[in-house]
Write a protein that holds these residues in place. Structure first.
Motif, PDB file in Angstrom:
ATOM      1  N   ASP A  94       2.668   3.021  10.796  1.00 27.02           N
ATOM      2  CA  ASP A  94       3.520   2.124  10.012  1.00 27.02           C
ATOM      3  C   ASP A  94       4.565   1.423  10.872  1.00 27.02           C
ATOM      4  N   THR A  97       2.853  -1.257  12.971  1.00 28.92           N
ATOM      5  CA  THR A  97       2.409  -2.340  12.094  1.00 28.92           C
ATOM      6  C   THR A  97       3.571  -3.236  11.697  1.00 28.92           C
ATOM      7  N   ALA A  98       4.697  -2.626  11.350  1.00 32.12           N
ATOM      8  CA  ALA A  98       5.882  -3.407  10.977  1.00 32.12           C
ATOM      9  C   ALA A  98       6.386  -4.226  12.153  1.00 32.12           C
TER      10      ALA A  98
END
Length: 210
Positions: A94, A97-98
């Motif tokens: 995550d 990805t961010a």
């Protein structure tokens, strides 16, 4: 940031020159150092100022350093976008990805701004990067990009972060060169944004790795 860049871009092709201010440097005289690029008429080609010519009484304040910055940063940003675009299909975590989404959201518009700025000088945007300068500005080699394409999950995250930290460090060096030698308001503003934004992202990436 985009509002500031857009405003500065209008000044490149605007009307009469304004009085000197901290944001609009006073006219200077072209010397025997780095060549100074002067835009031609709309649709015309840019030219190099002759030694002793006063630059700054016209609309342009573009120097050779400004052109080098834009022409080097565009392919540099393109590789960052390519790297960021791999995250979704490589099972990235995550946090990575961010980060990849933030890179895409900021560097895509910056490419468009630099491309438009070069076009105002009659210069096309570069289509490829200079392979000989990869190591100088932290760009990933073809072998490293292939390794990144083949990685998944945690292995992708680790390699992505290590490559992108180096990539960002190279962009900061490039921006520093622009701030030392550039004269164009738009390119100098973009260089300052690169320094502040990418240094912050380097800190985030190091914390994720740690």
């Amino acid at each position: 940031m985009l509002a500031v860049l857009g405003s500065a871009l209008m000044s490149v092709s605007g009307c009469a020159a304004e009085e000197p201010s901290p944001d609009r440097p006073a006219p200077f005289v072209a010397g025997s150092g780095a060549p100074v690029v002067v835009p031609g008429s709309p649709g015309g080609l840019a030219r190099t100022a002759t030694p002793g010519e006063r630059i700054g009484d016209s609309d342009s304040r573009a120097a050779a350093a400004d052109v080098r910055f834009a022409e080097a940063m565009i392919p540099h940003h393109r590789q960052a976008l390519e790297m960021a675009g791999l995250a979704g299909a490589r099972e990235a975590g995550d946090a990575v990805t961010a980060l990849a989404e933030r890179i895409a959201g900021s560097q895509g518009p910056e490419i468009a701004t630099m491309t438009s700025w070069l076009a105002s000088l009659g210069r096309p945007a570069p289509t490829v990067h200079a392979h000989a300068r990869e190591s100088e500005y932290g760009m990933a080699t073809l072998e490293e990009m292939n390794q990144l394409r083949g990685a998944r999950g945690a292995a992708f995250d680790s390699l992505f972060l290590r490559l992108m930290i180096r990539h960002h460090e190279g962009a900061v060096r490039m921006a520093g060169e622009e701030l030392r030698g550039g004269t164009d308001r738009l390119m100098r503003e973009m260089a300052r944004d690169v320094v502040s934004g990418q240094r912050a992202e380097i800190g985030r990436m190091r914390r994720i790795l740690g």
